[in-house]
Write a protein that holds these residues in place. Structure first.
Motif, short mmCIF file in Angstrom:
data_model
loop_
_atom_site.label_atom_id
_atom_site.label_comp_id
_atom_site.label_asym_id
_atom_site.label_seq_id
_atom_site.Cartn_x
_atom_site.Cartn_y
_atom_site.Cartn_z
N THR A 232 0.83 -1.21 0.00
CA THR A 232 0.00 0.00 0.00
C THR A 232 0.87 1.26 0.00
O THR A 232 0.53 2.24 -0.63
N ASN A 233 2.01 1.24 0.69
CA ASN A 233 2.84 2.44 0.75
C ASN A 233 3.28 2.84 -0.66
O ASN A 233 3.17 4.00 -1.06
N THR A 234 3.69 1.88 -1.46
CA THR A 234 4.10 2.17 -2.83
C THR A 234 2.89 2.55 -3.68
O THR A 234 2.92 3.50 -4.46
N LEU A 235 1.81 1.82 -3.54
CA LEU A 235 0.61 2.11 -4.35
C LEU A 235 0.12 3.53 -4.06
O LEU A 235 -0.09 4.32 -4.96
N TYR A 236 -0.01 3.86 -2.78
CA TYR A 236 -0.62 5.14 -2.42
C TYR A 236 0.31 6.33 -2.64
O TYR A 236 -0.13 7.42 -3.01
N ASN A 237 1.61 6.14 -2.41
CA ASN A 237 2.52 7.30 -2.45
C ASN A 237 3.35 7.41 -3.73
O ASN A 237 3.93 8.45 -3.99
N MET A 238 3.42 6.32 -4.51
CA MET A 238 4.24 6.37 -5.72
C MET A 238 3.39 6.20 -6.98
O MET A 238 3.53 6.94 -7.93
N ILE A 239 2.51 5.19 -7.00
CA ILE A 239 1.78 4.83 -8.22
C ILE A 239 0.56 5.73 -8.46
O ILE A 239 0.33 6.20 -9.56
N LEU A 240 -0.23 5.97 -7.44
CA LEU A 240 -1.50 6.69 -7.62
C LEU A 240 -1.38 8.21 -7.80
O LEU A 240 -2.19 8.79 -8.53
N PRO A 241 -0.43 8.89 -7.20
CA PRO A 241 -0.43 10.37 -7.30
C PRO A 241 -0.54 10.95 -8.71
O PRO A 241 -1.35 11.87 -8.92
N PRO A 242 0.15 10.44 -9.73
CA PRO A 242 -0.06 11.04 -11.07
C PRO A 242 -1.48 10.83 -11.60
O PRO A 242 -2.00 11.66 -12.34
N PHE A 243 -2.14 9.73 -11.20
CA PHE A 243 -3.52 9.52 -11.64
C PHE A 243 -4.46 10.48 -10.89
O PHE A 243 -5.36 11.07 -11.47
N HIS A 244 -4.18 10.65 -9.61
CA HIS A 244 -5.01 11.57 -8.82
C HIS A 244 -4.87 12.99 -9.38
O HIS A 244 -5.84 13.71 -9.58
N ALA A 245 -3.63 13.35 -9.71
CA ALA A 245 -3.39 14.68 -10.29
C ALA A 245 -4.13 14.82 -11.62
O ALA A 245 -4.66 15.88 -11.96
N SER A 246 -4.19 13.73 -12.39
CA SER A 246 -4.90 13.77 -13.68
C SER A 246 -6.38 14.02 -13.47
O SER A 246 -7.00 14.80 -14.19
N VAL A 247 -6.96 13.37 -12.47
CA VAL A 247 -8.39 13.58 -12.18
C VAL A 247 -8.61 15.01 -11.71
O VAL A 247 -9.55 15.67 -12.13
N GLU A 248 -7.67 15.52 -10.90
CA GLU A 248 -7.79 16.92 -10.45
C GLU A 248 -7.66 17.89 -11.63
O GLU A 248 -8.18 19.00 -11.60
N ALA A 249 -7.00 17.42 -12.69
CA ALA A 249 -6.86 18.27 -13.90
C ALA A 249 -8.01 18.03 -14.86
O ALA A 249 -7.96 18.42 -16.03
N ASP A 250 -9.05 17.34 -14.38
CA ASP A 250 -10.27 17.07 -15.17
C ASP A 250 -10.00 16.21 -16.40
O ASP A 250 -10.59 16.45 -17.46
N VAL A 251 -9.16 15.23 -16.28
CA VAL A 251 -8.93 14.34 -17.41
C VAL A 251 -10.26 13.69 -17.78
O VAL A 251 -11.05 13.33 -16.90
N ALA A 252 -10.53 13.59 -19.08
CA ALA A 252 -11.86 13.14 -19.51
C ALA A 252 -12.02 11.64 -19.31
O ALA A 252 -13.10 11.14 -19.03
N THR A 253 -10.92 10.89 -19.52
CA THR A 253 -11.05 9.42 -19.42
C THR A 253 -9.82 8.84 -18.73
O THR A 253 -8.77 9.50 -18.64
N VAL A 254 -9.97 7.63 -18.29
CA VAL A 254 -8.88 6.86 -17.68
C VAL A 254 -8.90 5.49 -18.34
O VAL A 254 -9.97 4.93 -18.58
N MET A 255 -7.72 4.96 -18.66
CA MET A 255 -7.64 3.62 -19.22
C MET A 255 -7.10 2.69 -18.16
O MET A 255 -6.11 3.03 -17.49
N ASN A 256 -7.76 1.53 -17.99
CA ASN A 256 -7.23 0.61 -16.99
C ASN A 256 -6.07 -0.18 -17.56
O ASN A 256 -5.63 0.06 -18.68
N ALA A 257 -5.55 -1.12 -16.76
CA ALA A 257 -4.27 -1.74 -17.12
C ALA A 257 -4.44 -3.23 -17.35
O ALA A 257 -5.39 -3.85 -16.86
N PHE A 258 -3.49 -3.81 -18.06
CA PHE A 258 -3.53 -5.25 -18.36
C PHE A 258 -3.27 -6.10 -17.13
O PHE A 258 -3.70 -7.23 -17.04
N ASN A 259 -2.44 -5.55 -16.23
CA ASN A 259 -1.88 -6.36 -15.15
C ASN A 259 -2.86 -6.63 -14.02
O ASN A 259 -3.85 -5.92 -13.85
N ILE A 260 -2.52 -7.69 -13.27
CA ILE A 260 -3.19 -7.84 -11.97
C ILE A 260 -2.48 -6.90 -11.02
O ILE A 260 -1.30 -6.59 -11.18
N LEU A 261 -3.21 -6.41 -10.04
CA LEU A 261 -2.62 -5.62 -8.96
C LEU A 261 -2.94 -6.36 -7.66
O LEU A 261 -4.10 -6.49 -7.28
#
Ligand code: GLC
Length: 752
Positions: A232-261
């Protein structure tokens, strides 16, 4: 099955919307409600279905009962919401016409495409652009790409890719912004602003797509599509922040990923797509699956069949299905069986229609088909100038001992060696679907713009250029033909420029490597030439960090030029000959060896970071250093910069002001990226030994000084704990300010 289009409700709908005027634009919810009320279940599901272009729509329509013909029937039935890889206004107009005029409700299509770093005019690959640390330039680059894409009928790009990655074995590092979440977040916002502008209905802007949600860049061993298992430390503090910033920038869409998490495929992951993205972050756009990722939950071992995959994906919050046929085949059935609540379908369709309204497609479905084709040609000159500027800013000077660089204009006896020096294809990178192959300015062409009194010897052919997006490039590892000629020429040269690295299709999707050295016989060639002439400038052309310890030790000057896009050769020449003073900084660590990977600057200390007696029991290797070859944030200039007078002022409400004076201590004007790093010394979850929390790119004349200030707030001082709560904890902090993650002034403060 043809629909009764005598009274095409689309026209009626247009009348309603027109009557509502711009009201529909401001509050499409009412228009969406009106439309949803008209839609059959199959038509709703159709909006959640995206097909790849399936025939040359300017030719005869496909016939038959399957394949393209089936897709064609679905299109006419209104069972398709979007197309991908259909571009060009004639092609787009033709597909749109079928959807709008032949289906019952005539709902316009979205047209998506991978406009990753340009459409027709290629800017540098995203990793290279990130090396500029120039947010304004990157925003302008995305804006340029959007203009060109929109002029080709497109209204949606599958970019920016915002995956953080620390493993250069993964070929898709070329597509992102490197290893740091703070830099990655700032760049994501800049690119989204560039693509979307402040009005999606503007015909020169397109919807963006933050991808791949989430964790794709942490594929184990850097092997593409591989397992992702992080804490969770890596997920919350390293992986998610650029996606959260994208949502805050009103990104119209998000694409999910091939991988399992952590055991659950991203596509079927409700924690990611519903709990975090849609509920906690309040994302109002829609989630598109990656290509076939819904269906791939079967081979993942998460769904027993395609129907089960459709159930898992829609329940978890995947709104649109890219090319797995799961939704169009099974969703209506699942609703009728009561396995899926139609409210889930309505919610997904609402999100999709909302973006179509925002793009203005209901006002004018052909809005993106109005630009005359010759317009792209008219824009070419200004666009080429802009991507040239972007390319120059993306170059990183890694080493410059002996001051071989910049090359003086009266330098004689210049010899250029290397396959890549004459390569007009590689600089376009692997994501250049809308561009023209072999259209980049080569290094030889760039140098020729300066002078014609230089020699060129290719050396052994490195790449058999039969590669394309779908096929690997073959590398010559045995045929030394050309080596002797190169060495002989080097003996008679004053200065040798060697252009070595990776072919443009050696990085990108599906291009993981286990050996990050120079491919083929390139290092043999370099060693042989260096033995004949010590005045060698190494120009690297590559899509990822490489392991170059021998090169760093023996080659006096090294320029990292990545794959710089359409104007590559001119940008490289202008830096080589000093018309542009390189200002780039590495957005990703260069390792000494693959064995060190994953290697990144913002690592944790461990309980045994060193041993004062150099005993064996501390965190290290017996056969390799811990240090990188070149650290995150590293980049030299033709001038030098000094940092002095670091000051810290702690203010109420967890505000901390940092001041530092930067001086150009050399004799050339130059740009410097002043970087601010923070270390939270003791915390309830361990914090990295340093984290980038601010940067400013400045230009200074020789001898000039400038005071730079940064303000730290709770936004910079805090972190996510393992309960995904943002916390700011009192205690000691360390601050480092400098021109790299490895250098600079250091001071501490206490947060009360
Ligand atoms: C690819 C990629 C994704 C891209 C999509 C459409 O497989 O993973 O990044 O946008 O398919 O081409």
């Amino acid at each position: 099955m043809r629909q009764d289009t005598s009274l095409n409700p689309f026209c009626a709908l247009i009348l309603v919307i027109t009557a509502m005027g711009s009201q529909a634009q401001k509050q499409p919810e009412e228009a969406i409600d009106a439309l949803l009320a008209k839609m059959t279940l199959e038509e709703k599901v159709g909006q959640m279905n995206q097909y790849n272009g399936f025939y040359d729509v300017t030719g005869p329509a496909p016939v038959g009962a399957s394949g393209p013909a089936l897709k064609y029937e679905h299109l006419k039935n209104g069972w398709v919401g979007s197309m991908l890889n259909v571009h060009g206004i004639n092609e787009v107009r033709a597909f749109q016409k079928i959807a709008v005029e032949e289906s019952r409700l005539g709902i316009p299509l979205l047209f998506g495409f991978d406009v990753i770093h340009g459409y027709r005019t290629q800017s540098p690959i995203p990793m290279a652009e990130a090396a500029s640390w120039d947010l304004g330039a990157m925003e302008a680059s995305a804006q340029l790409a959007a203009r060109e894409a929109a002029a080709a009928g497109l209204n949606w790009t599958f970019a920016p890719m915002v995956d953080i990655s620390r493993d250069a074995r993964w070929g898709r590092v070329m597509e992102g912004a490197g290893e740091d979440p703070y830099l990655g977040a700032q760049i994501a916002k800049a690119r989204i602003r560039g693509f979307q502008g402040d009005d999606l209905s503007n015909p020169h802007t397109i919807a963006a797509c933050a991808k791949h949600f989430a964790g794709y860049g942490f594929a184990e061993a850097g092997k593409d599509y591989n397992t992702v298992d992080v804490g969770t430390n890596t997920l919350y503090n390293m992986i998610l922040p650029p996606f959260h910033a994208s949502v805050e920038a009103d990104v119209a869409t998000v694409m999910n990923a091939f991988n399992i998490l952590n055991g659950v495929p991203a596509t079927g992951n409700g924690l990611l797509q519903r709990n975090i993205l849609k509920n906690k972050w309040n994302f109002e756009g829609f989630v598109i699956s990656d290509w076939g990722s819904i269906g791939e939950m079967v081979p993942h071992g998460f769904a027993k069949d395609l129907k089960n995959a459709a159930l898992s994906a829609v329940t978890a919050g995947a709104d649109m299905d890219m090319e797995s046929y799961a939704y169009v085949t099974h969703l209506a059935e699942l609703v009728k069986e009561g396995a899926v609540d139609e409210a889930l379908i309505d919610e997904a369709v609402r999100r999709i229609l909302r973006i179509k309204f925002s793009l203005g497609l209901f006002e004018d479905p052909y809005r993106y088909c109005q630009t005359p084709p010759e317009t792209l040609k008219q824009w070419e000159e200004t666009h080429m100038a802009q991507v040239l500027d972007m390319a120059k800013r993306s170059i990183v000077l890694l080493k410059n001992d002996g001051q071989l660089l910049p090359i003086s204009k009266d330098q004689e006896g210049i010899l250029v060696i290397g396959d890549l020096a004459d390569d007009k294809n590689s600089p376009l990178g692997s994501w250049r679907l809308g561009s023209v192959d072999h259209s980049a300015v080569s290094v030889l062409e760039g140098i020729s713009a300066y002078r014609d009194d230089f020699n060129y010897v290719q050396g052994p052919k490195v790449f058999d250029d039969q590669a394309d997006f779908l096929h690997h490039v073959s590398v010559n590892t045995t045929n030394t033909k050309g080596m002797e000629e190169a060495v002989e020429a080097a003996k008679n040269a004053e200065l040798v420029i060697m252009v070595l690295g990776e072919h443009g299709f050696m990085s990108g999707e599906g291009r993981s490597r286990t050996d990050l050295g120079l491919p083929g016989l390139q290092q043999d060639l370099l060693k042989a030439v260096l033995a004949a002439n010590k005045n060698v400038v190494l120009v690297l052309m590559n899509g990822r960090p490489l392991t170059l310890p021998w090169e760093k030790e023996h080659v006096p000057a090294i320029l990292e030029t990545w794959h710089l896009g359409s104007q590559s050769g001119h940008a490289i020449a202008q830096v080589l000959f000093g018309d542009y003073n390189p200002s780039g900084k590495l957005p990703m660590t260069f390792p000494r060896s693959v064995g060190q990977l994953p290697l990144y600057y913002n690592h944790y200390a461990t309980g045994r970071p060193f041993d004062e007696n150099d005993n064996v029991f501390w965190s290290h290797y017996t056969d390799e250093k811990n240090e990188p070859l070149f650290p995150f944030g590293h980049g030299l200039s033709y001038t030098t910069f000094g940092y002095n007078d670091l000051q810290i002022k702690t203010l109420p409400d967890s505000i901390v002001e940092i001041g530092v004076t930067v001086e150009n201590t050399g004799n050339l004007s130059g740009e410097e990226v002043v970087q601010l790093y923070l270390h939270d010394v003791v915390a309830s979850v361990v914090r990295p030994i340093k984290e980038l929390k601010g940067f400013k790119k400045i230009k200074l004349e020789p001898g000039a000084r400038q005071k730079i200030t940064f303000t730290l707030t709770e936004k910079e001082l805090g972190f996510y704990n393992n309960a995904y709560e943002w916390v700011v904890e009192p205690g000691l902090f360390q601050v480092m300010v400098g021109g790299s993650s490895a250098a600079g002034l250091r001071a501490g403060f206490e947060l009360k």
